[in-house]
Design an enzyme around this catalytic site. Structure first.
Site, PDB file in Angstrom:
ATOM      1  N   ILE A  45      10.210  24.005  38.724  1.00  0.00           N
ATOM      2  CA  ILE A  45       9.961  25.431  38.908  1.00  0.00           C
ATOM      3  C   ILE A  45       9.340  26.071  37.671  1.00  0.00           C
ATOM      4  O   ILE A  45       8.593  27.044  37.777  1.00  0.00           O
ATOM      5  CB  ILE A  45      11.232  26.193  39.345  1.00  0.00           C
ATOM      6  N   ASP A  94      12.844  20.867  21.777  1.00  0.00           N
ATOM      7  CA  ASP A  94      13.935  19.996  22.215  1.00  0.00           C
ATOM      8  C   ASP A  94      15.241  20.757  22.038  1.00  0.00           C
ATOM      9  O   ASP A  94      15.702  20.980  20.913  1.00  0.00           O
ATOM     10  CB  ASP A  94      13.952  18.712  21.379  1.00  0.00           C
ATOM     11  N   ASN A 120      13.849  28.702  30.966  1.00  0.00           N
ATOM     12  CA  ASN A 120      14.124  27.905  32.157  1.00  0.00           C
ATOM     13  C   ASN A 120      14.676  26.513  31.833  1.00  0.00           C
ATOM     14  O   ASN A 120      15.311  25.892  32.666  1.00  0.00           O
ATOM     15  CB  ASN A 120      12.836  27.786  32.974  1.00  0.00           C
ATOM     16  N   TYR A 210      27.519  20.835  34.314  1.00  0.00           N
ATOM     17  CA  TYR A 210      26.256  21.589  34.332  1.00  0.00           C
ATOM     18  C   TYR A 210      26.505  23.042  34.740  1.00  0.00           C
ATOM     19  O   TYR A 210      26.089  23.972  34.047  1.00  0.00           O
ATOM     20  CB  TYR A 210      25.258  20.939  35.296  1.00  0.00           C
ATOM     21  N   LYS A 214      26.307  26.752  32.820  1.00  0.00           N
ATOM     22  CA  LYS A 214      25.561  27.866  33.411  1.00  0.00           C
ATOM     23  C   LYS A 214      26.449  29.118  33.527  1.00  0.00           C
ATOM     24  O   LYS A 214      25.964  30.247  33.411  1.00  0.00           O
ATOM     25  CB  LYS A 214      25.002  27.475  34.781  1.00  0.00           C
TER      26      LYS A 214
END
Length: 342
Positions: A45, A94, A120, A210, A214
């Site tokens: 995306i 990175d 992103n 993950y 978030k």
């Protein structure tokens, strides 16, 4: 998990939203002469968002790339597909290295203007690993993204004053974070970020790592937005959930996890191009969206579960922010206080 902690509205809207034909919220007149930075833009995306911005007439689109060859390929493909040369610049980034993040931020300082910083980039790993002293998801998805956000914030603020615009800082969240009430109950009152590095305690819940990072990102973005109102900084902080997209995010997971993700994406996943429209909306959404949850190109605060927004949730949010600031000030003294003075 008890029903009271579930994000019922978000769940009810999920499948219908995934099937929507989303708008492209920016027009050529919105992008002309503007400079945008998109991280994680060598594929998925992020790549599609960068391509939209080039096609819409941006003057400069900076692509943050961990892999130089991937960045070179993305630049060539965008130029070929849009027919526009000398717009895309590829800069090394990175997120597993604070030194790389700081070097990227120094290059941002050299730009005449920044109209949007779209953070992103992120990663989903199969196994416990340590980067920069933290479990790698914490470093990559949370600490580094906010390190870059705060180091670049003065440039956004300066662009607002110099060019009479309202630059956007766009962070990327996930609805998956809304299912973590039980995990948040396991947080200590203090030392949350250090506690998340306790492999013995958290290894058994690694499949949620993950979305847990978030959640941290969403907490910090919401707190940052509350501390830097648009009326003072001239910068709009937007938090976007791109939904379930057919990208390579799960490429490093186990075979079983990849298979489950493939089935979910096959049933309901958006194409990367359709998913990228949520990121474009994050750049387009104005003051009314500051600090709010955006999904499917709409502001949907009603999707947030009560446990995130009640007094207990707000206390966790503030604690996460305090600990993040403390960590960032050790990594780069002044990074946070230059944006949010004590």
């Amino acid at each position: 998990m008890g029903a009271s902690t579930r994000p019922e509205k978000a769940l009810a809207d999920f499948a219908p939203n995934q099937k929507k034909d989303l708008p492209i919220a920016l027009k050529p007149q919105d992008c002309k002469g503007k400079t945008y930075i998109v991280t994680g833009a060598t594929g998925g995306i992020g790549y599609e968002a960068a391509k939209h911005l080039v096609r819409l007439g941006a003057a400069k689109v900076v692509v943050g790339a961990r892999n130089a060859e991937s960045g070179k390929s993305a630049k060539a493909a965008i130029e070929t597909e849009t027919g526009r040369k000398d717009v895309v610049e590829v800069w090394p980034l990175d997120l597993a290295s604070y030194g790389s993040v700081k070097a990227f931020a120094r290059k941002v300082e050299g730009l005449d203007r920044v109209d949007a910083l779209l953070l992103n980039a992120g990663a989903s790993m199969a196994a416990w690993d340590v980067k920069e002293g933290n479990e790698s998801h914490v470093t990559v998805n949370f600490v580094s993204n906010h390190l870059l956000a705060l180091l670049a914030f003065p440039c956004l603020r300066a662009s607002a004053r110099k060019h009479g615009v309202k630059p956007r800082l766009v962070l990327v969240g996930s609805m998956g974070a809304f299912f973590l009430a039980d995990q948040v109950k396991r947080f200590p009152k203090e030392g949350i970020l250090d506690d998340l590095n306790n492999k013995e305690k958290w290894q058994g819940d690694f499949n949620n790592r993950y979305v847990l990072t978030k959640l941290l990102e969403q907490f910090a973005a919401r707190e940052l937005a509350s501390l830097v109102p648009v009326s003072e900084a001239g910068v709009v902080v937007n938090l976007v959930d791109p939904g379930l997209c057919k990208t390579g995010l799960t490429r490093d997971l186990s075979v079983l996890q990849r298979a489950k993700a493939w089935l979910a994406r096959a049933a309901l996943g958006r194409t990367p191009e359709m998913g990228s429209r949520t990121l474009i909306h994050g750049i387009a959404a104005g003051e009314e969206a500051h600090g709010k949850y955006l999904t499917s190109c709409e502001i949907r605060e009603d999707h947030l579960p009560d446990w995130m927004t009640n007094e207990s949730g707000k206390a966790v949010q503030k604690q996460v922010w305090r600990e993040l600031v403390e960590k960032l000030e050790k990594i780069q003294p002044g990074a946070a206080t230059a944006v949010v003075p004590n």
